[in-house]
Design an enzyme around this catalytic site. Sequence first.
Site, short mmCIF file in Angstrom:
data_model
loop_
_atom_site.label_atom_id
_atom_site.label_comp_id
_atom_site.label_asym_id
_atom_site.label_seq_id
_atom_site.Cartn_x
_atom_site.Cartn_y
_atom_site.Cartn_z
CG ASP A 30 -1.47 5.92 7.86
OD1 ASP A 30 -1.92 6.72 8.69
OD2 ASP A 30 -1.70 6.00 6.64
CD GLU B 117 12.91 -12.59 11.59
OE1 GLU B 117 13.78 -11.76 11.27
OE2 GLU B 117 12.12 -13.11 10.78
C1 NOJ Z 1 -4.21 8.42 8.97
C2 NOJ Z 1 -3.25 9.52 9.31
O1 NOJ Z 1 -3.26 9.70 10.70
C3 NOJ Z 1 -3.72 10.73 8.55
O2 NOJ Z 1 -3.05 11.90 8.97
C4 NOJ Z 1 -3.54 10.47 7.09
O3 NOJ Z 1 -4.07 11.56 6.35
C5 NOJ Z 1 -4.28 9.20 6.66
N1 NOJ Z 1 -4.08 8.11 7.57
C6 NOJ Z 1 -3.80 8.74 5.31
O4 NOJ Z 1 -2.49 8.24 5.40
#
Ligand code: NOJ
Length: 528
Positions: free
Chosen positions: A210, A259
């Site tokens: 993310d 790993e």
């Molecule tokens: C991207 C994620 O896909 C989204 O749903 C989220 O709100 C933001 N990153 C923050 O983590």
Amino acid sequence: MTPQHDVTPATDWWRDAVIYQVYPRSFADGNGDGMGDLAGIRSRLPYLRDLGVDAVWLSPFYASPQADAGYDVADYRAIDPMFGTLPDAEAVIRDAHGLGLRIIVDLVPNHCSDQHAWFRRALAEGPGSTLRERFHFRKGRGENGEQPPNDWESLFGGPAWTRVPDGEWYLHLFAPEQPDFNWDHPAVRDEFRSVLRFWLDLGVDGFRVDVAHGLVKAPGLPDMGHGEQLRLLGNQVLPFFDQDGVHDIYRSWRTVLDEYAGDRIAVAEAWTPTVERTARYLRPDELHQAFNFHYLNTDWDAAALREAIDTSLDAMRPVSAPTTWVLSNHDVVRHRTRLGGGLERARAATLLMLALPGSAYLYQGEELGLPEVTDLPDEVRQDPSFFRDAGQEGLRDGCRVPLPWSGDVAPYGFGTGGSWLPQPADWAALTVEAQTGDPDSTLELYRTALSLRRTHPALGAGAFVEWLDAPAGVVAFRRPGGLVCTVNTTAAPVRLAAPGRVLLSSRRLDPSDGDFALPGDTTVWFEE
Ligand code: NOJ
């Protein structure tokens, strides 16, 4: 813990994999509380095997106050009770592997929850404490520190800083409940390598990373210098996005992934100004894949699609990474609605995507042809961007409505206890049950397309398309191995000489031998 890694070994399985995104709260509800969970996911794994996908990406199921639907993680090694338990997660991994499906979990390293133990201690211990160094705490500007430390804006609207009672401010690029980690701190780096190992030891096949572009901030946290920062996202390198320093982090993660036996991977959610800069995340000693948001954002226009496909393939070739393709996810308007041409256009877009070389990402429900739900009442909305007035009008709830599985009335077999967002009253014809066995249904189209991808040598693999001459508004290309994909992006039929036998079509065709009218918003796969 017993490592679970009994899926058929295959080197580079991910290079042409079809990866299905499960959004846990909206997939299937196993305990009847109206919220999807791990038991529900487990019970529906055979459906995903039969659909023909290679891997499943699970959006976050970790312990979380759910300020951003689980992207605010309070404990990276625990399951939120609303989704189940750690043994439930292990059972999902084990069963998936038994069915030949791989599991990718979401990793949220840019920020945690304000309920994470480190952040709670940082708040309690006060200014100058060592725990505060793991986040971005600063004094404010102005005579009494009443102004935020810099001019950065949150992606969910408002300033990217919140002031705590002792007067300091902390940085959060997203909601105030999502404090950003300070990735210059060695404890943060060590912690995430350990979290990677925790899940790899449990047997996961990879991670979706993310905000992969956001971890490192420019030294000194310099002002942006102007407003409308949201407009600049993805157009230029920002002091908080796509900083060169992020790449060291991914090199260190790659050594951890390597790993482990079994070709474990990481896919970056990286918003960068150009696809060439995205490719930097995929150098051979970094991550494996990145979402292709350039493609997702391309209009339904022949020239634009050709350009996006060429640009994407060209950018990945120098780093030998597969190009990925995606049309929908939990953050964007479903492509049936977004592309503006209804179900037929959505089906055509899907067949185009699945004919391209590389790996494709599907979002749960697109195989049912689900539209965006655009009339959710304000009182049921949960997307933090809706409440922070980011000008996004709460768009992200409309693609997160729970799936319809069976029956004529809500919750359509999602569970026995309603659904956390209301499902439209007219979804009976869209359920898995209603579509199964109907050769004209979208579900059967996906099943056939995915099965062909497994068996036809021209689908999936490779890194090239050979463009063919085509009338205006038509995209046509050949894949080595004898497949021609022809897409009519216009609304009007186009007369064509068929380049071969029709293998699959996004809409029922009436081909007379050799020459026929390709209807508007239609894709056909021909076998030469
Ligand atoms: C991207 C994620 O896909 C989204 O749903 C989220 O709100 C933001 N990153 C923050 O983590």
